[in-house]
Design an enzyme around this catalytic site. Structure first.
Site, PDB file in Angstrom:
ATOM      1  N   HIS A 119      -3.925  -4.799  -0.042  1.00  0.00           N
ATOM      2  CA  HIS A 119      -3.465  -5.392   1.218  1.00  0.00           C
ATOM      3  C   HIS A 119      -3.635  -6.912   1.157  1.00  0.00           C
ATOM      4  O   HIS A 119      -4.739  -7.415   1.387  1.00  0.00           O
ATOM      5  CB  HIS A 119      -4.274  -4.847   2.397  1.00  0.00           C
ATOM      6  CG  HIS A 119      -3.961  -3.436   2.745  1.00  0.00           C
ATOM      7  ND1 HIS A 119      -2.944  -3.094   3.608  1.00  0.00           N
ATOM      8  CD2 HIS A 119      -4.526  -2.266   2.345  1.00  0.00           C
ATOM      9  CE1 HIS A 119      -2.900  -1.774   3.732  1.00  0.00           C
ATOM     10  NE2 HIS A 119      -3.839  -1.253   2.969  1.00  0.00           N
TER      11      HIS A 119
ATOM     12  N   GLU B 223      -2.773  -9.067   3.317  1.00  0.00           N
ATOM     13  CA  GLU B 223      -3.135  -9.576   4.645  1.00  0.00           C
ATOM     14  C   GLU B 223      -4.621  -9.402   4.953  1.00  0.00           C
ATOM     15  O   GLU B 223      -5.129  -9.979   5.914  1.00  0.00           O
ATOM     16  CB  GLU B 223      -2.286  -8.897   5.725  1.00  0.00           C
ATOM     17  CG  GLU B 223      -2.558  -7.437   5.959  1.00  0.00           C
ATOM     18  CD  GLU B 223      -1.941  -6.512   4.924  1.00  0.00           C
ATOM     19  OE1 GLU B 223      -2.222  -5.305   4.999  1.00  0.00           O
ATOM     20  OE2 GLU B 223      -1.188  -6.985   4.043  1.00  0.00           O
TER      21      GLU B 223
ATOM     22  N   CYS C 116       0.834  -1.207   0.000  1.00  0.00           N
ATOM     23  CA  CYS C 116       0.000   0.000   0.000  1.00  0.00           C
ATOM     24  C   CYS C 116       0.871   1.262   0.000  1.00  0.00           C
ATOM     25  O   CYS C 116       1.584   1.507  -0.963  1.00  0.00           O
ATOM     26  CB  CYS C 116      -0.994  -0.033   1.155  1.00  0.00           C
ATOM     27  SG  CYS C 116      -2.326   1.184   0.970  1.00  0.00           S
TER      28      CYS C 116
END
EC number: 4.3.2.10
Length: 205
Positions: free
Chosen positions: A181, A183, A79
């Protein structure tokens, strides 16, 4: 050893949880020497690019990141972590970034809701081990108002359409950078992390 860069910001908890979920150990560090001795480095990022650059410079981590890229140590930047690798960003006026990758970070165009917040498709532009087990067109999770525009179009690994067809993933030797992202992107996000670690570490955990 995996180093997770702590510069006083970033999405550390979610990234740490993803690494642990895959069974890997890591060190959370703001020590440039520790980062340069790692086998793989993760540079997370949320918030403003100017704050991220300032946080990195305050700890001497900007030079460490430049050096690890020179040494071809595997780096995954996420990001805002991706955005600060470029020359500059339009965010906050015209903010100078790290200049590791040539190009500018631009604001998403008028006519779309800003920030982009939610799931969007990743269009793979190259065949690469990073995409092993991840179908082309898979959705990943985005939260951003700006996007990177690389000067070298050959480093674009994937694009995403949101008012503009923008670079959502960079592959430059052993430097990987994602606007999304991983995750926060479910099983395919974890798969991308796993592929990165496999490229960096082989079968070690």
């Amino acid at each position: 050893m995996i180093a997770l860069v702590d510069y006083g910001g970033g999405n550390l908890k979610s990234v740490a949880n993803a690494i642990h979920a895959l069974g890997y150990e890591f060190t959370l560090t703001s020590d440039p020497k520790e980062i340069l001795s790692a086998q793989a480095v993760i540079l997370p990022g949320v918030g403003a690019a100017a704050d991220t650059v300032a946080g990195l410079r305050a700890k001497g981590l900007d030079e460490a990141i430049k050096e690890l890229v020179k040494r071809d140590i595997p780096l995954l930047a996420i990001c805002v972590g991706m955005q600060v690798l470029f020359d500059s960003t339009e965010e906050g006026g015209q903010t100078k970034c790290l200049g590791i990758l040539a190009g500018e970070v631009k604001r998403l165009p008028d006519g779309v809701k800003i920030p982009q917040m939610g799931w969007n498709q990743l269009k793979q532009r190259v065949s690469h081990p990073l995409f092993e087990g991840i179908p082309d067109g898979t959705d990943f999770y985005f939260v951003h108002s700006y996007y990177a525009s690389p000067a070298d179009r050959n480093i674009i690994g994937a694009t995403t359409d949101y008012g503009v067809d923008f670079c959502s993933l960079v592959i430059n030797k052993r430097l990987i950078a994602t606007q999304f992202h991983p995750e926060k992107s479910g099983s395919y996000g974890l798969k991308l992390y796993q592929n990165f670690f496999k490229m960096a570490l082989g079968d070690k955990k």
